[in-house]
Design a protein around this motif. Structure first.
Motif, PDB file in Angstrom:
ATOM      1  N   VAL A  21      15.244  30.559  17.005  1.00  0.00           N
ATOM      2  CA  VAL A  21      14.876  31.096  18.313  1.00  0.00           C
ATOM      3  C   VAL A  21      14.624  32.591  18.143  1.00  0.00           C
ATOM      4  CG1 VAL A  21      15.541  31.410  20.721  1.00  0.00           C
ATOM      5  CG2 VAL A  21      16.360  29.398  19.448  1.00  0.00           C
ATOM      6  N   LEU A  22      13.413  33.026  18.462  1.00  0.00           N
ATOM      7  CA  LEU A  22      13.055  34.443  18.414  1.00  0.00           C
ATOM      8  C   LEU A  22      13.278  35.037  19.788  1.00  0.00           C
ATOM      9  CD1 LEU A  22      11.675  36.805  16.805  1.00  0.00           C
ATOM     10  CD2 LEU A  22       9.510  35.999  17.787  1.00  0.00           C
ATOM     11  N   LEU A  23      14.108  36.075  19.866  1.00  0.00           N
ATOM     12  CA  LEU A  23      14.481  36.712  21.129  1.00  0.00           C
ATOM     13  C   LEU A  23      13.831  38.093  21.191  1.00  0.00           C
ATOM     14  CD1 LEU A  23      18.236  35.757  20.793  1.00  0.00           C
ATOM     15  CD2 LEU A  23      16.686  34.787  22.502  1.00  0.00           C
ATOM     16  N   VAL A  24      12.963  38.320  22.190  1.00  0.00           N
ATOM     17  CA  VAL A  24      12.153  39.541  22.243  1.00  0.00           C
ATOM     18  C   VAL A  24      12.477  40.309  23.526  1.00  0.00           C
ATOM     19  CG1 VAL A  24       9.841  40.490  22.027  1.00  0.00           C
ATOM     20  CG2 VAL A  24      10.339  38.222  21.063  1.00  0.00           C
ATOM     21  N   HIS A  25      13.007  41.502  23.374  1.00  0.00           N
ATOM     22  CA  HIS A  25      13.392  42.341  24.517  1.00  0.00           C
ATOM     23  C   HIS A  25      12.186  43.091  25.078  1.00  0.00           C
ATOM     24  CE1 HIS A  25      12.935  46.291  22.583  1.00  0.00           C
ATOM     25  NE2 HIS A  25      13.260  45.656  21.456  1.00  0.00           N
ATOM     26  N   ARG A  89       7.670  27.856  12.499  1.00  0.00           N
ATOM     27  CA  ARG A  89       7.507  27.493  13.908  1.00  0.00           C
ATOM     28  C   ARG A  89       8.843  27.705  14.607  1.00  0.00           C
ATOM     29  NH1 ARG A  89       7.318  22.430  16.968  1.00  0.00           N
ATOM     30  NH2 ARG A  89       5.708  22.568  18.609  1.00  0.00           N
ATOM     31  N   VAL A  90       8.845  28.482  15.679  1.00  0.00           N
ATOM     32  CA  VAL A  90      10.102  28.872  16.312  1.00  0.00           C
ATOM     33  C   VAL A  90       9.990  28.772  17.832  1.00  0.00           C
ATOM     34  CG1 VAL A  90      10.652  30.465  14.429  1.00  0.00           C
ATOM     35  CG2 VAL A  90       9.502  31.332  16.467  1.00  0.00           C
ATOM     36  N   HIS A  91      11.122  28.618  18.476  1.00  0.00           N
ATOM     37  CA  HIS A  91      11.204  28.798  19.918  1.00  0.00           C
ATOM     38  C   HIS A  91      11.164  30.302  20.194  1.00  0.00           C
ATOM     39  CE1 HIS A  91      12.297  24.597  20.669  1.00  0.00           C
ATOM     40  NE2 HIS A  91      13.080  24.688  19.606  1.00  0.00           N
ATOM     41  N   MET A  92      10.501  30.700  21.276  1.00  0.00           N
ATOM     42  CA  MET A  92      10.389  32.121  21.591  1.00  0.00           C
ATOM     43  C   MET A  92      10.872  32.386  23.003  1.00  0.00           C
ATOM     44  SD  MET A  92       6.820  33.236  19.778  1.00  0.00           S
ATOM     45  CE  MET A  92       6.565  32.908  18.012  1.00  0.00           C
ATOM     46  N   VAL A  93      11.641  33.467  23.140  1.00  0.00           N
ATOM     47  CA  VAL A  93      12.207  33.874  24.425  1.00  0.00           C
ATOM     48  C   VAL A  93      11.888  35.349  24.607  1.00  0.00           C
ATOM     49  CG1 VAL A  93      14.304  34.086  25.811  1.00  0.00           C
ATOM     50  CG2 VAL A  93      14.098  32.223  24.133  1.00  0.00           C
ATOM     51  N   GLY A  94      11.291  35.710  25.738  1.00  0.00           N
ATOM     52  CA  GLY A  94      10.963  37.103  25.981  1.00  0.00           C
ATOM     53  C   GLY A  94      11.379  37.553  27.362  1.00  0.00           C
ATOM     54  N   HIS A  95      11.866  38.787  27.448  1.00  0.00           N
ATOM     55  CA  HIS A  95      12.214  39.395  28.730  1.00  0.00           C
ATOM     56  C   HIS A  95      11.375  40.649  28.929  1.00  0.00           C
ATOM     57  CE1 HIS A  95      14.642  42.232  31.276  1.00  0.00           C
ATOM     58  NE2 HIS A  95      14.672  41.158  32.048  1.00  0.00           N
ATOM     59  N   ASP A  96      10.874  40.855  30.169  1.00  0.00           N
ATOM     60  CA  ASP A  96      10.112  42.049  30.479  1.00  0.00           C
ATOM     61  C   ASP A  96       8.897  42.119  29.545  1.00  0.00           C
ATOM     62  OD1 ASP A  96      10.464  44.753  32.139  1.00  0.00           O
ATOM     63  OD2 ASP A  96       9.958  45.364  30.107  1.00  0.00           O
ATOM     64  N   TRP A  97       8.680  43.243  28.873  1.00  0.00           N
ATOM     65  CA  TRP A  97       7.534  43.317  27.957  1.00  0.00           C
ATOM     66  C   TRP A  97       7.614  42.246  26.873  1.00  0.00           C
ATOM     67  CZ3 TRP A  97       2.791  44.679  27.318  1.00  0.00           C
ATOM     68  CH2 TRP A  97       2.245  45.684  28.116  1.00  0.00           C
ATOM     69  N   ALA A 114       7.253  26.700  19.198  1.00  0.00           N
ATOM     70  CA  ALA A 114       7.809  25.420  19.625  1.00  0.00           C
ATOM     71  C   ALA A 114       7.986  25.374  21.137  1.00  0.00           C
ATOM     72  CB  ALA A 114       9.151  25.173  18.932  1.00  0.00           C
ATOM     73  N   SER A 115       8.345  26.489  21.737  1.00  0.00           N
ATOM     74  CA  SER A 115       8.441  26.622  23.191  1.00  0.00           C
ATOM     75  C   SER A 115       8.467  28.097  23.521  1.00  0.00           C
ATOM     76  CB  SER A 115       9.704  25.938  23.736  1.00  0.00           C
ATOM     77  OG  SER A 115      10.867  26.679  23.395  1.00  0.00           O
ATOM     78  N   ALA A 116       8.172  28.413  24.777  1.00  0.00           N
ATOM     79  CA  ALA A 116       8.170  29.809  25.224  1.00  0.00           C
ATOM     80  C   ALA A 116       8.962  29.920  26.520  1.00  0.00           C
ATOM     81  CB  ALA A 116       6.745  30.304  25.437  1.00  0.00           C
ATOM     82  N   THR A 117       9.963  30.791  26.525  1.00  0.00           N
ATOM     83  CA  THR A 117      10.719  31.091  27.734  1.00  0.00           C
ATOM     84  C   THR A 117      10.357  32.493  28.185  1.00  0.00           C
ATOM     85  OG1 THR A 117      12.559  29.648  27.091  1.00  0.00           O
ATOM     86  CG2 THR A 117      13.009  31.347  28.745  1.00  0.00           C
ATOM     87  N   LEU A 118       9.840  32.606  29.404  1.00  0.00           N
ATOM     88  CA  LEU A 118       9.373  33.874  29.952  1.00  0.00           C
ATOM     89  C   LEU A 118      10.353  34.338  31.021  1.00  0.00           C
ATOM     90  CD1 LEU A 118       5.634  32.830  30.487  1.00  0.00           C
ATOM     91  CD2 LEU A 118       6.766  33.534  28.361  1.00  0.00           C
ATOM     92  N   MET A 119      10.976  35.491  30.808  1.00  0.00           N
ATOM     93  CA  MET A 119      11.953  36.005  31.753  1.00  0.00           C
ATOM     94  C   MET A 119      11.411  37.242  32.457  1.00  0.00           C
ATOM     95  SD  MET A 119      15.581  35.557  29.783  1.00  0.00           S
ATOM     96  CE  MET A 119      16.108  33.952  29.163  1.00  0.00           C
TER      97      MET A 119
END
Length: 274
Positions: A21-25, A89-97, A114-119
């Motif tokens: 899971v890639l976590l992007v601030h 291939r990874v799940h991606m999660v991003g907040h704000d930018w 694999a999936s994208a979570t947009l916060m």
């Protein structure tokens, strides 16, 4: 740990075992934004990769003006980082930018997502079409465009305006520190200057590829900058499976404010798309 890439060195936290899971601030954070999500994801059998983006925290601040902070540069950094870590291939999660950057990855290299979570931040098209109240809430983005003048206004009287803008951040003192070093504030603002110039804000709504991966959009009910409409309407720009969620009683930085709820939503969505 520090990971040297072709243009920058990023401060990255990698932990756990299992699907990645890639976590992007976003602004003005670092990988510390995700400190409550990382242990929960690791305990559930996921590897977490949490970089601090160029221009933020302890990562490099390249020279070269706003062009050095174009969202495409961040996308390139993350793809290079994944290659260094041998993650295909990874799940991606991003907040704000970070949400905008995750969307860029999902649009242009969907085979890696694999999936994208947009916060907080939905599709730029949905934001631009969300009406006058949403435009008013994002007034600061237009102010940020004025290089030099914005820095002077935010820094005036011992950074009083910057401190006020970030006063509701749960880690206000911590996130302010790297903004106060020489060049720190300009580097952090440069992503807005490169990614959301006036021409984009006031021009025709851009036509972008749809998000063809499983997407979850999450918005908080107390966000002063981003309303529910722009995230709910993002589903119109998703051609893959779409899920919309809201976090009650939280502001913009809800991964820190409501970590249990965010962890519950994340784990549910990742298991749906594992």
């Amino acid at each position: 740990m520090n990971v040297e890439l072709s243009e920058v060195t990023l401060d990255v936290e990698v932990s756990g075992e299992g699907p990645a899971v890639l976590l992007v601030h976003g602004f003005p954070d670092s990988h510390r934004l995700w400190r409550h999500q990382i242990p929960a994801l690791n305990a559930a059998g996921f590897t977490t990769v949490a970089p601090t983006l160029r221009g933020f925290g302890a990562s490099s601040r390249p020279e070269g003006g706003p062009e050095a902070y174009d969202p495409a540069k961040h996308v390139g950094d993350l793809l290079e980082l994944l290659a260094r870590l041998e993650l295909d291939r990874v799940h991606m999660v991003g907040h704000d930018w970070g949400s905008g950057i995750v969307q860029g990855l999902a649009q242009f290299v969907p085979e890696r997502v694999a999936s994208a979570t947009l916060m907080s931040v939905g599709s730029i098209a949905a934001i631009l079409r969300a009406g006058w109240e949403q435009r008013q809430a994002l007034w600061h983005i237009t102010m940020f465009q004025h290089e030099g003048l914005a820095e002077e206004w935010l820094s005036r009287d011992d950074h009083a305006n910057l401190r006020a803008m970030l006063s509701d951040h749960p880690d206000a003192a911590e996130v302010l520190e790297p903004l106060l070093v020489p060049g720190g504030l300009t580097a952090a603002l440069s992503v807005y200057r490169a990614g959301l110039p006036i021409g984009l804000q006031l021009g025709p709504v851009p036509e972008l590829p749809p998000l063809a991966v499983p997407v979850m959009g999450v918005v908080s009910t107390g966000d002063p900058y981003l309303g529910e409409r722009q995230m709910a309407d993002t589903g119109a720009y998703v051609s893959g499976p779409w899920r919309f969620e809201r976090v009650e009683d939280a502001g913009h930085w809800f991964p820190l404010e409501r970590p249990e709820k965010v962890n519950e939503l994340l784990l549910s969505f990742l298991k749906e798309n594992g």
